[in-house]
Design a protein around this motif. Structure first.
Motif, PDB file in Angstrom:
ATOM      1  N   LYS A  85      39.529  45.482  40.659  1.00  0.00           N
ATOM      2  CA  LYS A  85      38.973  45.657  41.997  1.00  0.00           C
ATOM      3  C   LYS A  85      37.648  46.410  41.966  1.00  0.00           C
ATOM      4  O   LYS A  85      36.753  46.133  42.750  1.00  0.00           O
ATOM      5  N   LYS A  86      37.512  47.358  41.049  1.00  0.00           N
ATOM      6  CA  LYS A  86      36.327  48.184  41.004  1.00  0.00           C
ATOM      7  C   LYS A  86      35.254  47.586  40.098  1.00  0.00           C
ATOM      8  O   LYS A  86      35.558  46.906  39.123  1.00  0.00           O
ATOM      9  N   ILE A  87      34.001  47.846  40.426  1.00  0.00           N
ATOM     10  CA  ILE A  87      32.901  47.478  39.551  1.00  0.00           C
ATOM     11  C   ILE A  87      32.332  48.768  38.976  1.00  0.00           C
ATOM     12  O   ILE A  87      32.651  49.865  39.430  1.00  0.00           O
ATOM     13  N   SER A  88      31.491  48.646  37.968  1.00  0.00           N
ATOM     14  CA  SER A  88      30.951  49.834  37.320  1.00  0.00           C
ATOM     15  C   SER A  88      30.080  50.635  38.289  1.00  0.00           C
ATOM     16  O   SER A  88      29.570  50.097  39.275  1.00  0.00           O
ATOM     17  N   GLU A  89      29.911  51.922  37.985  1.00  0.00           N
ATOM     18  CA  GLU A  89      29.086  52.773  38.849  1.00  0.00           C
ATOM     19  C   GLU A  89      27.653  52.263  38.920  1.00  0.00           C
ATOM     20  O   GLU A  89      27.025  52.281  39.982  1.00  0.00           O
ATOM     21  N   GLU A  90      27.146  51.795  37.782  1.00  0.00           N
ATOM     22  CA  GLU A  90      25.773  51.278  37.746  1.00  0.00           C
ATOM     23  C   GLU A  90      25.637  50.035  38.611  1.00  0.00           C
ATOM     24  O   GLU A  90      24.668  49.885  39.370  1.00  0.00           O
ATOM     25  N   LYS A 133      27.538  49.240  41.119  1.00  0.00           N
ATOM     26  CA  LYS A 133      27.718  49.632  42.519  1.00  0.00           C
ATOM     27  C   LYS A 133      26.424  50.225  43.084  1.00  0.00           C
ATOM     28  O   LYS A 133      26.046  49.957  44.233  1.00  0.00           O
ATOM     29  N   GLU A 134      25.719  51.014  42.280  1.00  0.00           N
ATOM     30  CA  GLU A 134      24.443  51.575  42.718  1.00  0.00           C
ATOM     31  C   GLU A 134      23.432  50.467  42.994  1.00  0.00           C
ATOM     32  O   GLU A 134      22.682  50.518  43.971  1.00  0.00           O
ATOM     33  N   THR A 135      23.432  49.456  42.118  1.00  0.00           N
ATOM     34  CA  THR A 135      22.532  48.315  42.304  1.00  0.00           C
ATOM     35  C   THR A 135      22.890  47.555  43.572  1.00  0.00           C
ATOM     36  O   THR A 135      22.010  47.131  44.333  1.00  0.00           O
ATOM     37  N   LEU A 136      24.178  47.390  43.808  1.00  0.00           N
ATOM     38  CA  LEU A 136      24.646  46.698  45.012  1.00  0.00           C
ATOM     39  C   LEU A 136      24.261  47.482  46.260  1.00  0.00           C
ATOM     40  O   LEU A 136      23.761  46.907  47.234  1.00  0.00           O
ATOM     41  N   ASP A 137      24.482  48.789  46.231  1.00  0.00           N
ATOM     42  CA  ASP A 137      24.106  49.643  47.372  1.00  0.00           C
ATOM     43  C   ASP A 137      22.616  49.508  47.677  1.00  0.00           C
ATOM     44  O   ASP A 137      22.207  49.347  48.834  1.00  0.00           O
ATOM     45  N   LYS A 180      34.313  41.225  47.177  1.00  0.00           N
ATOM     46  CA  LYS A 180      34.258  41.357  48.640  1.00  0.00           C
ATOM     47  C   LYS A 180      34.487  42.787  49.111  1.00  0.00           C
ATOM     48  O   LYS A 180      33.890  43.233  50.081  1.00  0.00           O
ATOM     49  N   TYR A 181      35.353  43.520  48.398  1.00  0.00           N
ATOM     50  CA  TYR A 181      35.636  44.897  48.805  1.00  0.00           C
ATOM     51  C   TYR A 181      34.418  45.791  48.606  1.00  0.00           C
ATOM     52  O   TYR A 181      34.065  46.592  49.477  1.00  0.00           O
ATOM     53  N   GLU A 182      33.789  45.648  47.453  1.00  0.00           N
ATOM     54  CA  GLU A 182      32.621  46.475  47.161  1.00  0.00           C
ATOM     55  C   GLU A 182      31.436  46.084  48.045  1.00  0.00           C
ATOM     56  O   GLU A 182      30.628  46.922  48.444  1.00  0.00           O
TER      57      GLU A 182
END
Length: 323
Positions: A12-17, A19-23, A314-316
């Motif tokens: 379910k989770k993606i890497s912190e890096e 996620k930062e790129t997605l944000d 989709k969650y992230e």
């Protein structure tokens, strides 16, 4: 049934890096959406008809699409009916919940990793989409990510309508370090696809990615061309392509919807990639396209880097949009 259901793990989770790129990639969309939402609820303490009318206008203007917007509004109206005193300060969480629920109705997957089934070799992915949507770049990034996972990749330049398409794909093949099967401009696309699969089988390749013509001539011709490409590939490897990926430019908003209509009418599209989300405020298009076409969005482009083509989670995505 799409082979993508077996292509990914279910983390379910993606890497912190990532996620930062997605944000960062969704920052423009989020800022635009919430600036409109703030104005819509100014001076309001509870969610009433006026707030809902304003919210409907915001969602449509954010390229979520009319049909999907009406679904979201209907869901929220039901919540309001159940709780007469629903406050506007809760609207953010309600929207997050209802959009997550809507995306969950499509098999969009939760995965974050590429995994090719052992008994599926080669895995054949055919790419469709108009010129300028980021099709060639998507192919290059996919090739890079598959290769990074240790898979042997072969590309096929079956978009023979433009010499530039072949040249651009060669640049990516050289950059990633994977072989490209090509012919001269104007060659039969089906012939290129046939040669590509033959070469891939001879090389014992794991993944084959076939580019196709990026033009929307009339639907009948498009259907005939893509059908022929698929038929010829099946002479080499049965039941191919395993997936047909339609690439759409998220920055074009409603035009992406129209392209999706054209291509899904012309061929069996099994999954979608929505690119260029980092340069636009139209990130809502991912929600609408996923819902309206009931075809899973499998990739989103949120930057120019090789790692910035992400498997759609989709969650992230919703978390980043409403963060």
């Amino acid at each position: 049934m799409s082979f993508f259901k077996r292509l990914f793990t279910s983390e379910k989770k993606i890497s912190e890096e990532a996620k930062e790129t997605l944000d960062k990639g969704l920052e423009k969309s989020k800022t635009s959406f919430f600036s409109k939402l703030t104005k819509a609820v100014a001076g309001k303490s509870k969610v009433d008809d006026e707030v809902l009318d304003n919210l409907e206008e915001i969602l449509v203007s954010s390229d979520v699409g009319v049909e999907t917007t009406l679904k979201i509004i209907t869901r929220i109206e039901k919540r309001v009916a159940e709780d007469k005193y629903l406050g506007t300060d809760e609207l953010n969480q309600i929207l997050r919940d209802e959009i997550s629920g809507l995306l969950s109705e499509v098999d969009a997957g939760e995965a974050t990793e590429f995994v090719i089934p052992i008994n599926l070799k080669p895995y054949v992915l055919m790419i469709v989409g108009v010129n300028g949507v980021g099709k060639t770049t998507t192919i290059g990034k996919l090739a890079y990510q598959f290769k990074k996972k240790g898979y042997k990749v072969v590309l096929g330049a079956a978009d023979t309508f433009r010499a530039a398409a072949i040249d651009q794909l060669q640049v990516w093949a050289d950059r990633v370090g994977v072989p490209l099967v090509k012919q001269q401009m104007g060659s039969d696309p089906a012939s290129v696809a046939f040669d590509t699969l033959q070469s891939a089988v001879a090389q014992n390749a794991d993944v084959v990615i076939i580019d196709t013509a990026g033009r929307l001539h009339n639907k009948t011709n498009l259907m005939a061309e893509l059908t022929k490409v698929k038929r010829v590939m099946q002479k080499v490897v049965e039941n191919t392509p395993n997936d047909v990926l339609l690439v759409l430019d998220g920055s074009t908003g409603q035009n992406a919807f129209e392209q999706a209509k054209q291509f899904t009418a012309a061929t069996e599209v099994t999954c979608l990639a929505v690119t260029k989300l980092d340069g636009t405020a139209k990130g809502g298009v991912v929600i609408g396209i996923s819902d309206q076409f009931q075809i899973p969005v499998k990739y989103i482009g949120v930057g120019e880097g090789l790692e910035d083509l992400q498997v759609f989670n989709k969650y992230e995505f919703v978390d980043s949009f409403f963060k």
